[in-house]
Design a protein around this motif. Structure first.
Motif, PDB file in Angstrom:
ATOM      1  N   LEU A 170      -8.460  -2.057  -5.723  1.00  0.00           N
ATOM      2  CA  LEU A 170      -7.423  -1.831  -5.539  1.00  0.00           C
ATOM      3  C   LEU A 170      -6.528  -0.617  -6.290  1.00  0.00           C
ATOM      4  CD1 LEU A 170      -5.807  -5.228  -4.526  1.00  0.00           C
ATOM      5  CD2 LEU A 170      -6.034  -3.461  -2.840  1.00  0.00           C
ATOM      6  N   SER A 184      -9.886  -4.720  11.386  1.00  0.00           N
ATOM      7  CA  SER A 184     -10.191  -3.556  10.332  1.00  0.00           C
ATOM      8  C   SER A 184     -11.057  -2.266  11.265  1.00  0.00           C
ATOM      9  CB  SER A 184     -11.367  -3.859   9.441  1.00  0.00           C
ATOM     10  OG  SER A 184     -12.251  -4.521  10.014  1.00  0.00           O
ATOM     11  N   MET A 236     -12.705  -5.049   1.938  1.00  0.00           N
ATOM     12  CA  MET A 236     -11.096  -5.575   2.232  1.00  0.00           C
ATOM     13  C   MET A 236     -10.073  -4.944   1.098  1.00  0.00           C
ATOM     14  SD  MET A 236      -9.417  -6.759   4.702  1.00  0.00           S
ATOM     15  CE  MET A 236      -7.674  -7.081   4.882  1.00  0.00           C
ATOM     16  N   THR A 285      -7.006  -2.537   2.198  1.00  0.00           N
ATOM     17  CA  THR A 285      -5.727  -2.929   1.892  1.00  0.00           C
ATOM     18  C   THR A 285      -5.040  -1.610   1.132  1.00  0.00           C
ATOM     19  OG1 THR A 285      -6.340  -5.250   1.598  1.00  0.00           O
ATOM     20  CG2 THR A 285      -4.166  -4.465   0.621  1.00  0.00           C
ATOM     21  N   LEU A 345      -1.884   0.281   2.396  1.00  0.00           N
ATOM     22  CA  LEU A 345      -0.425   0.095   1.978  1.00  0.00           C
ATOM     23  C   LEU A 345       0.132   1.144   0.738  1.00  0.00           C
ATOM     24  CD1 LEU A 345      -0.746  -3.787   0.909  1.00  0.00           C
ATOM     25  CD2 LEU A 345       0.191  -2.600   3.071  1.00  0.00           C
ATOM     26  N   GLN A 376       3.065  -7.725   3.447  1.00  0.00           N
ATOM     27  CA  GLN A 376       2.074  -8.658   3.143  1.00  0.00           C
ATOM     28  C   GLN A 376       0.629  -8.657   4.147  1.00  0.00           C
ATOM     29  OE1 GLN A 376       3.919 -11.892   1.382  1.00  0.00           O
ATOM     30  NE2 GLN A 376       1.929 -13.077   0.869  1.00  0.00           N
ATOM     31  N   LEU A 377      -0.407  -8.618   3.506  1.00  0.00           N
ATOM     32  CA  LEU A 377      -1.475  -8.926   4.524  1.00  0.00           C
ATOM     33  C   LEU A 377      -2.084 -10.000   4.486  1.00  0.00           C
ATOM     34  CD1 LEU A 377      -1.186  -5.507   4.313  1.00  0.00           C
ATOM     35  CD2 LEU A 377      -3.587  -5.415   4.321  1.00  0.00           C
TER      36      LEU A 377
END
Length: 201
Positions: free
Chosen positions: A34, A64, A100, A104, A108, A125-126
């Motif tokens: 991330l 996805s 994932m 994400t 975002l 929020q996911l």
């Protein structure tokens, strides 16, 4: 026997230490994927949208397999209404969180070209929740539901009787159009707050 008991205790201690190390390794890999440092990860957690205990939360069901540009556009719209983006599962399966985490970040990040820990993220929020998909009969995406309460509660802590939306809107259109369709189906009260937020910004 004392000797066997000592061996068993030593093996248990090694197993617990190994499990703790593996958990930390996976957490570190997720933070790296991330582009987050621990301090910034905590700051983002605090900045996560507060979900009202009462009222309705816009939940957009996605996949996805949808284009990143589409997912990013929806994230920008959901940020305005404190909405939630829901996935049925994780690309590559639950044992592979790296894809994932990367997805994400792609969805975002305000600047799609940004890399590293200093990237600014959208306030959306996911969640990964196969139960909420099943509850609402979601067989195609995108789809919108106004779910009462807190749809971000972990699905392992809920059951099939948890609150659900009175309607579901299907179709690849802007969030404003989906909210209008939801109101037309009889959910005018449920979407009124979200619509006001969308217009106000």
């Amino acid at each position: 026997m004392p000797e066997m008991e000592a061996r068993a205790r030593a093996a248990q201690a090694r197993g617990e230490a190994s499990l703790a190390a593996e958990r930390e390794r996976q957490a570190k890999a997720l933070r790296q994927a991330l582009g987050l440092e621990p301090a910034e990860e905590q700051a983002l957690a605090k900045a996560a949208p507060a979900v009202a205990a009462r009222g309705w939360v816009p939940v957009l069901f996605v996949s996805s397999s949808m284009p990143i540009s589409t997912l990013r556009n929806y994230a920008a719209q959901l940020a305005k209404v404190h909405g939630v983006m829901a996935f049925r599962g994780v690309p590559g399966g639950l044992r592979k969180m790296g894809p994932m985490a990367k997805l994400t970040a792609q969805i975002l990040r305000l600047d799609p070209g940004c890399e590293g820990p200093n990237c600014v993220m959208r306030d959306v929020q996911l969640i990964i929740d196969p139960i909420v998909f099943r509850q609402h009969g979601i067989a195609q995406v995108p789809a919108l539901a106004m779910i009462p309460g807190d749809p971000t509660q972990a699905y392992c802590e809920r059951d099939d009787d948890s609150p659900r939306a009175s309607h579901v809107v299907f179709g690849d259109s802007a969030l404003s159009g989906m909210l209008e369709e939801y109101a037309r189906l009889g959910g005018k009260e449920e979407v009124s707050h979200a619509q006001a937020l969308l217009v106000a910004r």
